[in-house]
Design a protein around this motif. Structure first.
Motif, PDB file in Angstrom:
ATOM      1  N   GLU A 288     -68.405 -95.860  28.559  1.00 26.01           N
ATOM      2  CA  GLU A 288     -69.344 -96.640  27.763  1.00 26.01           C
ATOM      3  C   GLU A 288     -68.794 -96.874  26.354  1.00 26.01           C
ATOM      4  N   HIS A 289     -68.204 -95.807  25.780  1.00 26.78           N
ATOM      5  CA  HIS A 289     -67.713 -95.908  24.407  1.00 26.78           C
ATOM      6  C   HIS A 289     -66.232 -96.187  24.326  1.00 26.78           C
ATOM      7  N   LYS A 290     -65.501 -95.647  25.267  1.00 26.88           N
ATOM      8  CA  LYS A 290     -64.039 -95.701  25.217  1.00 26.88           C
ATOM      9  C   LYS A 290     -63.508 -95.829  26.633  1.00 26.88           C
ATOM     10  N   ASN A 291     -62.399 -96.524  26.755  1.00 26.54           N
ATOM     11  CA  ASN A 291     -61.705 -96.538  28.040  1.00 26.54           C
ATOM     12  C   ASN A 291     -60.474 -95.656  27.913  1.00 26.54           C
ATOM     13  N   PHE A 292     -60.325 -94.751  28.857  1.00 33.96           N
ATOM     14  CA  PHE A 292     -59.169 -93.856  28.790  1.00 33.96           C
ATOM     15  C   PHE A 292     -58.176 -94.170  29.900  1.00 33.96           C
ATOM     16  N   LEU A 293     -56.934 -94.225  29.485  1.00 32.30           N
ATOM     17  CA  LEU A 293     -55.843 -94.395  30.444  1.00 32.30           C
ATOM     18  C   LEU A 293     -55.147 -93.042  30.476  1.00 32.30           C
ATOM     19  N   ILE A 294     -55.253 -92.350  31.593  1.00 33.80           N
ATOM     20  CA  ILE A 294     -54.688 -91.004  31.653  1.00 33.80           C
ATOM     21  C   ILE A 294     -53.301 -91.087  32.272  1.00 33.80           C
ATOM     22  N   VAL A 295     -52.324 -90.627  31.509  1.00 36.11           N
ATOM     23  CA  VAL A 295     -50.926 -90.729  31.937  1.00 36.11           C
ATOM     24  C   VAL A 295     -50.343 -89.327  32.120  1.00 36.11           C
ATOM     25  N   ASP A 296     -49.139 -89.242  32.698  1.00 31.39           N
ATOM     26  CA  ASP A 296     -48.597 -87.902  32.980  1.00 31.39           C
ATOM     27  C   ASP A 296     -47.772 -87.322  31.837  1.00 31.39           C
ATOM     28  N   ALA A 297     -47.592 -88.065  30.739  1.00 34.47           N
ATOM     29  CA  ALA A 297     -46.979 -87.466  29.544  1.00 34.47           C
ATOM     30  C   ALA A 297     -48.112 -87.007  28.642  1.00 34.47           C
ATOM     31  N   ALA A 298     -47.839 -86.012  27.807  1.00 35.32           N
ATOM     32  CA  ALA A 298     -48.913 -85.447  26.976  1.00 35.32           C
ATOM     33  C   ALA A 298     -48.372 -85.012  25.629  1.00 35.32           C
ATOM     34  N   MET A 299     -49.288 -84.422  24.840  1.00 32.59           N
ATOM     35  CA  MET A 299     -48.898 -83.974  23.493  1.00 32.59           C
ATOM     36  C   MET A 299     -47.783 -82.945  23.508  1.00 32.59           C
ATOM     37  N   ASN A 300     -47.581 -82.267  24.625  1.00 26.24           N
ATOM     38  CA  ASN A 300     -46.467 -81.309  24.653  1.00 26.24           C
ATOM     39  C   ASN A 300     -45.122 -82.044  24.750  1.00 26.24           C
ATOM     40  N   ASP A 301     -45.151 -83.278  25.283  1.00 30.78           N
ATOM     41  CA  ASP A 301     -43.925 -84.087  25.370  1.00 30.78           C
ATOM     42  C   ASP A 301     -43.766 -84.972  24.137  1.00 30.78           C
ATOM     43  N   LEU A 302     -44.878 -85.508  23.664  1.00 28.16           N
ATOM     44  CA  LEU A 302     -44.898 -86.483  22.567  1.00 28.16           C
ATOM     45  C   LEU A 302     -45.859 -85.976  21.496  1.00 28.16           C
ATOM     46  N   PRO A 303     -45.434 -85.006  20.702  1.00 31.02           N
ATOM     47  CA  PRO A 303     -46.373 -84.348  19.773  1.00 31.02           C
ATOM     48  C   PRO A 303     -46.669 -85.140  18.507  1.00 31.02           C
ATOM     49  N   ARG A 304     -45.973 -86.224  18.246  1.00 30.21           N
ATOM     50  CA  ARG A 304     -46.107 -86.888  16.947  1.00 30.21           C
ATOM     51  C   ARG A 304     -47.489 -87.495  16.703  1.00 30.21           C
ATOM     52  N   PRO A 305     -48.117 -88.130  17.695  1.00 31.79           N
ATOM     53  CA  PRO A 305     -49.474 -88.640  17.426  1.00 31.79           C
ATOM     54  C   PRO A 305     -50.442 -87.511  17.065  1.00 31.79           C
ATOM     55  N   ALA A 306     -50.404 -86.409  17.822  1.00 32.27           N
ATOM     56  CA  ALA A 306     -51.319 -85.289  17.537  1.00 32.27           C
ATOM     57  C   ALA A 306     -51.034 -84.692  16.159  1.00 32.27           C
ATOM     58  N   LEU A 307     -49.759 -84.583  15.783  1.00 38.69           N
ATOM     59  CA  LEU A 307     -49.409 -83.926  14.523  1.00 38.69           C
ATOM     60  C   LEU A 307     -49.595 -84.823  13.306  1.00 38.69           C
ATOM     61  N   THR A 326     -57.323-104.715  29.045  1.00 37.23           N
ATOM     62  CA  THR A 326     -58.454-103.932  28.541  1.00 37.23           C
ATOM     63  C   THR A 326     -57.922-103.069  27.406  1.00 37.23           C
ATOM     64  N   THR A 327     -58.818-102.672  26.524  1.00 35.01           N
ATOM     65  CA  THR A 327     -58.380-101.806  25.431  1.00 35.01           C
ATOM     66  C   THR A 327     -58.538-100.348  25.847  1.00 35.01           C
ATOM     67  N   TRP A 328     -57.439 -99.639  25.790  1.00 39.40           N
ATOM     68  CA  TRP A 328     -57.411 -98.258  26.281  1.00 39.40           C
ATOM     69  C   TRP A 328     -56.985 -97.295  25.192  1.00 39.40           C
ATOM     70  N   ASP A 329     -57.489 -96.067  25.289  1.00 42.29           N
ATOM     71  CA  ASP A 329     -56.856 -94.941  24.610  1.00 42.29           C
ATOM     72  C   ASP A 329     -55.938 -94.300  25.655  1.00 42.29           C
ATOM     73  N   VAL A 330     -54.662 -94.243  25.326  1.00 46.39           N
ATOM     74  CA  VAL A 330     -53.704 -93.666  26.268  1.00 46.39           C
ATOM     75  C   VAL A 330     -53.631 -92.170  25.981  1.00 46.39           C
ATOM     76  N   ASP A 344     -56.568 -97.459  21.261  1.00 42.24           N
ATOM     77  CA  ASP A 344     -56.960 -98.871  21.235  1.00 42.24           C
ATOM     78  C   ASP A 344     -55.789 -99.793  21.556  1.00 42.24           C
ATOM     79  N   ARG A 345     -55.168 -99.559  22.699  1.00 43.61           N
ATOM     80  CA  ARG A 345     -54.041-100.398  23.118  1.00 43.61           C
ATOM     81  C   ARG A 345     -54.504-101.368  24.207  1.00 43.61           C
ATOM     82  N   ALA A 346     -54.199-102.651  23.995  1.00 41.76           N
ATOM     83  CA  ALA A 346     -54.543-103.657  24.994  1.00 41.76           C
ATOM     84  C   ALA A 346     -53.472-103.652  26.079  1.00 41.76           C
TER      85      ALA A 346
END
Ligand code: LLP
Length: 409
Positions: A288-307, A326-330, A344-346
């Motif tokens: 309803e509020h957000k669309n999530f695209l769930i992928v197999d990479a995560a913050m342990n592989d790509l820590p820069r967005p979280a940090l 569609t606009t997704w949060d990956v 918010d990635r299209a």
């Protein structure tokens, strides 16, 4: 494609998440520095914390780089990659005695010392070994690098370097220590810098100090201006390395230091845009509020967005032309709301599609962790139409190897 190799093919062959690097892109980035510094006495010490995978170190060492290290572990990697210890410099605020001994035994090129206390310990360790440690004092020039506060290092409030006003006294002290041999001066003002102004300011402040130090009869053989040049993540437009050095050398010449040996410590700008992380879309979770695209990479592989709330471009490997986007949060599978890769990635994608997270050559794999007992990703280095697996995917057995279970109850 990365050079002549299909990323889709690599994702299928090696699985995801998978880091893929272009060797040509690294060598092209290095060539810009080499052009910029051509005809000058210089040493480009790749700051290996950006990406310390052996094959990448070998690539840059064979192309003429020295290395900038920050730990005994990095020193071992540097040696395994065939680096000449005399072309390795040791940075960092917290070197241990054991690391100092290890580096002295190998004949390291220079210790970039960050405090008076460290200077004294290094002096003692070197005297015990009957040696003189080559030293440079890291100056905190107090200039604003105009970058993210977590990666800004040259301001007074940072833990790095020796305050500008204490530098000359520190050199006087170093020159009196029997276990030390003053060889240089260094600074590093931050990372992902996209303007030349902060570099010029830092250069002026360092050159003022060199004049002051040499007036005391202490010779400075090399000046190390650190790393920090940014890359394009999101339309950023940092100066090209050769243009930046054109400007800096002009200033150096104008101030009469044109003959001085120049050291630099670039990390990100040599490898950042040479790498991508491939990931598979696992699930689409519209909400309803957000669309999530769930992928197999995560913050342990790509820590820069979280940090750092860092931005990395995300592109599908096989765009679905014409399909509505569609606009997704990956996001990744890790159990944390901070585990996001892009917001918010299209994108127009389905489960099973592959995405490439771009600009992932620097500070991704080298900062990867095993959080959630996720194995670290595999890595492939591409050169022309050759793709070489340079690191296997880590297994749970690899992770359990060092652990000691309790005896049976
Ligand atoms: N020299 C010293 C003393 C450094 O501390 C660093 C980076 C470098 C050179 C290389 O800087 P570069 O050319 O890569 O900007 N993890 C953060 C970046 C941390 C940088 C730490 N020091 C990130 O992902 O943005």
């Amino acid at each position: 494609m990365v050079e002549g190799v299909s990323l889709e093919r690599l994702a299928r062959e090696h699985g995801t998440p998978l880091f893929v690097y272009s060797q040509a892109a690294m060598l092209t980035a290095l060539a810009a520095y080499q052009r910029g510094l051509a005809g000058r006495r210089h040493l480009i010490c790749y700051a290996m914390k950006a990406n310390s995978s052996l094959a990448i170190l070998q690539t840059l060492v064979r192309a003429g780089c020295g290395l900038d290290i920050v730990s005994g572990g990095e020193l071992e990697r540097a040696m395994a990659a065939g680096a000449d210890p005399a072309r390795v410099i040791f940075s960092g605020v917290g070197k241990t005695r054991a690391e100092m001994r290890q580096a002295l035994r190998l004949g390291i090129g220079c210790f970039n010392v960050e405090s008076r206390a460290e200077l004294d310990v290094l002096d003692e360790v070197a005297r015990d070994m009957g040696l003189r440690a080559p030293v440079s004092v890291r100056v905190n020039p107090n200039v604003d690098a105009k970058t993210h506060p977590y990666i800004s290092t040259g301001l007074k409030g940072n833990k790095f370097g020796i305050a500008h006003e204490d530098v000359i006294a520190t050199y006087r002290h170093a020159a009196d220590c029997a276990g030390l041999r003053v060889v240089g001066i260094d600074c590093h003002i931050g990372s992902q810098i996209t303007q030349s102004g902060p570099y010029l300011d830092a250069m002026d402040r360092i050159l003022d100090l060199v004049q002051g130090i040499e007036a005391e009869g202490i010779a400075i053989e090399h000046i190390d201006f650190g790393g920090g040049l940014g890359i394009d993540y999101q339309g950023d437009a940092p100066p090209a390395a050769d243009a930046l050095w054109g400007q800096l050398l002009q200033r150096l010449d104008a101030r009469g230091f044109g003959e001085r040996a120049i050291y630099i410590e670039p990390g990100r700008s040599l490898v950042g845009n040479a790498g991508a992380c491939l990931t598979e879309v696992l699930y689409l979770k519209p909400g309803e509020h957000k669309n999530f695209l769930i992928v197999d990479a995560a913050m342990n592989d790509l820590p820069r967005p979280a940090l750092y709330e860092a931005f990395h471009r995300i592109v599908p490997l096989a765009p679905r032309d014409g399909a509505p986007s569609t606009t997704w949060d990956v996001v990744g599978p890790v159990c944390e709301s901070g585990d996001w890769i892009g917001r918010d990635r299209a994108l127009s994608v389905r489960a099973g599609d592959f995405l490439a997270v771009l600009s992932a050559g620097a500070y991704c794999m080298s900062m990867a962790s095993n959080y959630n007992t996720r194995g670290r990703a595999a890595e492939v280095l591409v050169s022309g139409d050759q793709a070489t697996l340079i690191r296997s995917r880590e297994t749970a057995a690899d992770q359990l190897r060092l652990e000691r279970p309790l005896p049976p109850a």
